[in-house]
Design a protein around this motif. Sequence first.
Motif, PDB file in Angstrom:
ATOM      1  N   ASP A  89      45.129  23.023  79.584  1.00 60.09           N
ATOM      2  CA  ASP A  89      44.433  21.839  79.078  1.00 60.09           C
ATOM      3  C   ASP A  89      44.357  21.925  77.561  1.00 60.09           C
ATOM      4  N   HIS A 141      32.792  21.923  80.068  1.00 60.10           N
ATOM      5  CA  HIS A 141      34.086  21.475  80.574  1.00 60.10           C
ATOM      6  C   HIS A 141      34.023  21.233  82.088  1.00 60.10           C
ATOM      7  N   HIS A 198      38.147  19.236  74.279  1.00 62.00           N
ATOM      8  CA  HIS A 198      36.978  19.738  75.020  1.00 62.00           C
ATOM      9  C   HIS A 198      37.238  21.114  75.616  1.00 62.00           C
ATOM     10  N   HIS A 247      42.282  19.656  86.723  1.00 63.87           N
ATOM     11  CA  HIS A 247      41.198  20.617  86.515  1.00 63.87           C
ATOM     12  C   HIS A 247      40.956  21.499  87.726  1.00 63.87           C
TER      13      HIS A 247
HETATM   14 FE   LIG Z   1      39.724  19.324  80.476  1.00 69.29          FE
END
Ligand SMILES: [Fe+2]
Length: 199
Positions: A160, A27, A164, A77
């Motif tokens: 998130d 990630h 993924h 992120h």
């Molecule tokens: Fe992500």
Amino acid sequence: MSFELPDLPYAYDALAPYMSAETLEFHHDKHHQAYVTKGNELLAGSGLEGKSLEEIVKESYGKNAPLFNNAGQHYNHIHFWKWMKKDGGGTSLPGALASKTDSDLGGYDKFRADFIAAGVGQFGSGWAWLAVKDGKLEIMKTPNGENPLVHGATPILGCDVWEHSYYIDYRNARPKYLEAFIDNMINWDYVLEMYEAAS
Ligand SMILES: [Fe+2]
């Protein structure tokens, strides 16, 4: 400003068993790195090179979708890594956030249920959010790389829900991942820091 991949603020295995080292390696090192690399390619010549990341996100929204997707995911992120920590989560909210959760969101239990519902209800890839809008806390969800910045709000916590982020550890069980995020991973100190900056 050009985009740079920040280091994780903890070891790759710090969040296990709730989020594995393998998930964080892919990630952070692959997915986030790809947003940084692609974002820098798209930023060049966009006319937004001198802007802050927040400005690039807001100003590319609805105008330059490829740049927005990568800049949005870079912003998301950067904070996502800091919204988690070892032995985090649970009901130990700092006082200011606890009282605000009571007054704006109907208390911790309702916040927990509504945040999970937002993440589960986001069809396909995206994010579940706790944001400040017009001085009040609000739970939101967005698709793909979008975030509350482009909806007149300031994100203070995000999860998130792209596959993924959880498929290695939870397979298709997105609700279990969201429960683990809330109960075992949230870094409430960083949520408070963003809340105070937004207030
Ligand atoms: Fe992500």
